[in-house]
Write a protein that holds these residues in place. Structure first.
Motif, PDB file in Angstrom:
ATOM      1  N   TYR A 206      -2.412  55.137  32.293  1.00 32.99           N
ATOM      2  CA  TYR A 206      -2.441  54.809  31.123  1.00 32.99           C
ATOM      3  C   TYR A 206      -3.323  53.838  30.032  1.00 32.99           C
ATOM      4  N   GLY A 207      -3.134  52.856  30.606  1.00 33.64           N
ATOM      5  CA  GLY A 207      -3.259  51.812  29.744  1.00 33.64           C
ATOM      6  C   GLY A 207      -4.270  51.096  30.533  1.00 33.64           C
ATOM      7  N   LEU A 208      -4.636  51.552  31.532  1.00 39.04           N
ATOM      8  CA  LEU A 208      -5.838  49.934  32.112  1.00 39.04           C
ATOM      9  C   LEU A 208      -6.719  51.670  32.140  1.00 39.04           C
ATOM     10  N   THR A 209      -6.939  52.568  32.121  1.00 39.64           N
ATOM     11  CA  THR A 209      -7.848  53.334  32.419  1.00 39.64           C
ATOM     12  C   THR A 209      -8.370  55.066  32.241  1.00 39.64           C
ATOM     13  N   PHE A 210      -7.186  55.362  31.233  1.00 40.62           N
ATOM     14  CA  PHE A 210      -7.480  56.865  30.812  1.00 40.62           C
ATOM     15  C   PHE A 210      -8.059  56.447  29.489  1.00 40.62           C
ATOM     16  N   HIS A 211      -9.001  55.959  28.860  1.00 43.29           N
ATOM     17  CA  HIS A 211      -9.362  55.156  27.922  1.00 43.29           C
ATOM     18  C   HIS A 211     -10.956  54.948  28.268  1.00 43.29           C
ATOM     19  N   CYS A 212     -10.857  54.780  29.351  1.00 41.18           N
ATOM     20  CA  CYS A 212     -12.573  54.894  30.490  1.00 41.18           C
ATOM     21  C   CYS A 212     -12.522  56.133  30.285  1.00 41.18           C
ATOM     22  N   PRO A 213     -14.606  56.712  29.854  1.00 40.08           N
ATOM     23  CA  PRO A 213     -15.085  57.918  29.896  1.00 40.08           C
ATOM     24  C   PRO A 213     -15.243  58.337  31.499  1.00 40.08           C
ATOM     25  N   GLY A 214     -15.576  59.432  32.141  1.00 36.31           N
ATOM     26  CA  GLY A 214     -15.943  59.995  32.934  1.00 36.31           C
ATOM     27  C   GLY A 214     -15.245  60.757  33.607  1.00 36.31           C
ATOM     28  N   PHE A 215     -13.832  61.041  33.527  1.00 33.53           N
ATOM     29  CA  PHE A 215     -12.708  62.519  33.161  1.00 33.53           C
ATOM     30  C   PHE A 215     -12.001  62.837  31.799  1.00 33.53           C
ATOM     31  N   THR A 216     -11.313  63.822  32.387  1.00 35.61           N
ATOM     32  CA  THR A 216     -10.265  63.890  30.684  1.00 35.61           C
ATOM     33  C   THR A 216      -9.154  63.866  31.311  1.00 35.61           C
ATOM     34  N   LEU A 217      -8.503  63.863  30.541  1.00 35.54           N
ATOM     35  CA  LEU A 217      -7.203  63.663  30.006  1.00 35.54           C
ATOM     36  C   LEU A 217      -6.103  64.415  31.364  1.00 35.54           C
ATOM     37  N   ALA A 218      -6.607  66.062  31.007  1.00 36.29           N
ATOM     38  CA  ALA A 218      -6.131  66.353  32.779  1.00 36.29           C
ATOM     39  C   ALA A 218      -6.436  66.094  34.038  1.00 36.29           C
ATOM     40  N   GLU A 219      -7.597  65.410  34.242  1.00 34.96           N
ATOM     41  CA  GLU A 219      -8.062  64.978  35.803  1.00 34.96           C
ATOM     42  C   GLU A 219      -7.629  63.780  35.570  1.00 34.96           C
ATOM     43  N   TYR A 220      -7.134  62.720  34.760  1.00 39.18           N
ATOM     44  CA  TYR A 220      -6.854  61.281  35.245  1.00 39.18           C
ATOM     45  C   TYR A 220      -5.223  61.636  35.749  1.00 39.18           C
ATOM     46  N   ALA A 221      -4.520  62.905  34.780  1.00 42.77           N
ATOM     47  CA  ALA A 221      -3.247  63.083  35.063  1.00 42.77           C
ATOM     48  C   ALA A 221      -2.992  63.157  36.589  1.00 42.77           C
ATOM     49  N   LEU A 222      -3.825  64.357  36.493  1.00 47.22           N
ATOM     50  CA  LEU A 222      -3.336  65.242  37.895  1.00 47.22           C
ATOM     51  C   LEU A 222      -3.732  64.249  38.882  1.00 47.22           C
ATOM     52  N   VAL A 223      -4.625  62.570  38.995  1.00 49.68           N
ATOM     53  CA  VAL A 223      -4.213  61.795  40.225  1.00 49.68           C
ATOM     54  C   VAL A 223      -3.251  60.919  40.047  1.00 49.68           C
ATOM     55  N   TYR A 224      -3.369  60.637  38.485  1.00 49.79           N
ATOM     56  CA  TYR A 224      -2.584  59.093  38.183  1.00 49.79           C
ATOM     57  C   TYR A 224      -1.138  59.146  37.937  1.00 49.79           C
ATOM     58  N   TRP A 225      -0.835  60.593  37.147  1.00 50.95           N
ATOM     59  CA  TRP A 225       0.381  61.203  37.098  1.00 50.95           C
ATOM     60  C   TRP A 225       1.199  61.459  37.843  1.00 50.95           C
ATOM     61  N   LEU A 226       0.848  63.115  38.666  1.00 50.82           N
ATOM     62  CA  LEU A 226       1.113  63.683  39.682  1.00 50.82           C
ATOM     63  C   LEU A 226       1.133  63.357  41.051  1.00 50.82           C
ATOM     64  N   GLY A 227       0.265  62.909  41.159  1.00 54.04           N
ATOM     65  CA  GLY A 227       0.388  61.625  42.542  1.00 54.04           C
ATOM     66  C   GLY A 227       1.542  61.193  43.071  1.00 54.04           C
ATOM     67  N   PRO A 228       1.404  59.982  42.103  1.00 56.91           N
ATOM     68  CA  PRO A 228       2.924  59.179  42.694  1.00 56.91           C
ATOM     69  C   PRO A 228       4.292  59.504  42.479  1.00 56.91           C
ATOM     70  N   LEU A 229       4.129  60.937  41.817  1.00 54.39           N
ATOM     71  CA  LEU A 229       5.075  61.333  41.406  1.00 54.39           C
ATOM     72  C   LEU A 229       5.459  62.078  42.725  1.00 54.39           C
ATOM     73  N   THR A 230       4.612  63.077  43.258  1.00 52.66           N
ATOM     74  CA  THR A 230       5.226  63.871  44.418  1.00 52.66           C
ATOM     75  C   THR A 230       5.153  62.418  45.695  1.00 52.66           C
ATOM     76  N   GLY A 231       3.960  61.874  45.604  1.00 53.19           N
ATOM     77  CA  GLY A 231       4.763  60.649  46.588  1.00 53.19           C
ATOM     78  C   GLY A 231       6.532  60.076  46.174  1.00 53.19           C
ATOM     79  N   MET A 232       6.666  60.052  45.782  1.00 52.21           N
ATOM     80  CA  MET A 232       7.726  59.234  45.120  1.00 52.21           C
ATOM     81  C   MET A 232       8.768  60.365  45.621  1.00 52.21           C
ATOM     82  N   MET A 233       8.762  61.931  45.176  1.00 51.63           N
ATOM     83  CA  MET A 233       9.979  62.287  45.632  1.00 51.63           C
ATOM     84  C   MET A 233       9.832  62.521  47.662  1.00 51.63           C
ATOM     85  N   LEU A 234       8.710  62.584  47.987  1.00 50.87           N
ATOM     86  CA  LEU A 234       8.324  62.691  49.314  1.00 50.87           C
ATOM     87  C   LEU A 234       9.079  61.510  50.255  1.00 50.87           C
TER      88      LEU A 234
END
Length: 279
Positions: free
Chosen positions: A213-241
């Motif tokens: 969130y601090g490093l790349t969410f403010h950069c243009p190119g993707f929406t908040l939902a798209e960033y969240a899919l990769v950088y929030w849901l991705g790590p949480l899925t890997g953690m649960m696995l």
């Protein structure tokens, strides 16, 4: 060299702030979640400066990848030493929650504090660049308005990259959690540095929702939902696995062990077995 000296002073100031907050909070254990605020602030503020050295220093200052990797490793090592159990990573806070080590309220407060710390770290870094103390920071200040995103692949590839890197990280972290800090902290710093470098052309493998969130969410190119899919849901899925593979189950969700047989802790003495046979 002057750019590195200015960066060193910035790193020292951020570390002193984080260490001071943790020292003050020892008197008030109830507000321990603020330690996560300081930890996340330190991680984001320092990593943003490392990004500056990578993006600008390598071509403007003649710094090689070996220098930037060494700086990142030292930052991560210092963060592990100073912040201790306060990881500054929402995935690790959620991991403790799923392991039944914490309750709902401390978890929510910890995650909220981490995102607030990440946001403050971004604001402090932008202000620091605006001072334009060196040519490197002057160039970074001009680039800050249109920063380049860390997500360099498609959403599906990004999600898979973050998920796999988080799976590897959390599996190793779970196996190291009972090791002495002298062993655990350097190994975690080496692992994070390696994964970040290996995934540099994909997502940079942050494996940390508040850090991303601090490093790349403010950069243009993707929406908040798209960033969240990769950088929030991705790590949480890997953690649960990783937790599922490590324990065979996720205690907060279900108790049945899917992979490993649980051995009984108490054994019947041999003498009692012989008496039963005689009867």
């Amino acid at each position: 060299m002057s750019g590195l000296n200015a960066s060193l002073g910035y790193f020292v100031a951020v570390v002193i702030f984080a260490a001071s907050v943790r020292t003050l909070l020892r008197k008030w254990p109830r507000f321990s979640f603020i330690s996560e605020f300081a930890s996340s602030f330190m991680l984001v503020a320092c990593w943003l400066e490392v990004q500056t050295i990578v993006e600008v220093g390598e071509w403007a200052g003649g710094l090689g990848p070996d220098v930037t990797l060494t700086i990142l490793f030292v930052v991560l090592l210092t963060h592990g030493v100073i912040c201790g159990a306060a990881s500054g990573n929402p995935s690790l806070v959620m991991l403790k929650f799923l392991q039944l080590e914490t309750t709902t309220l401390p978890t929510l407060l910890g995650v909220a504090a981490q995102f607030l710390g990440a946001h403050l770290g971004l604001l402090v870094a932008v202000y620091y660049w605006g001072l334009e103390l060196t040519d490197m920071h002057m160039i970074k200040n001009l680039m800050a308005r249109e920063c380049s995103t860390s997500l360099l692949v498609s959403l599906y590839q990004g999600f898979f990259t973050e998920c796999v890197c988080a799976l590897i990280f959390h599996l190793i972290h779970l196996n190291l959690q009972r090791r002495h800090a002298l062993i655990r902290v350097p190994l975690v710093a080496v692992l994070l540095t390696f994964l970040s470098h290996a995934a540099r052309g994909y997502t940079s493998a942050y494996m940390n929702p508040s850090l991303a969130y601090g490093l790349t969410f403010h950069c243009p190119g993707f929406t908040l939902a798209e960033y969240a899919l990769v950088y929030w849901l991705g790590p949480l899925t890997g953690m649960m696995l990783a937790l599922l593979l490590y324990m065979g189950h996720i205690p907060r969700i279900f108790a049945k062990n899917l992979f490993y047989l649980q051995k009984t802790r108490f054994r019947v003495p041999k003498g009692e077995k012989g008496d039963k046979k005689k009867k």
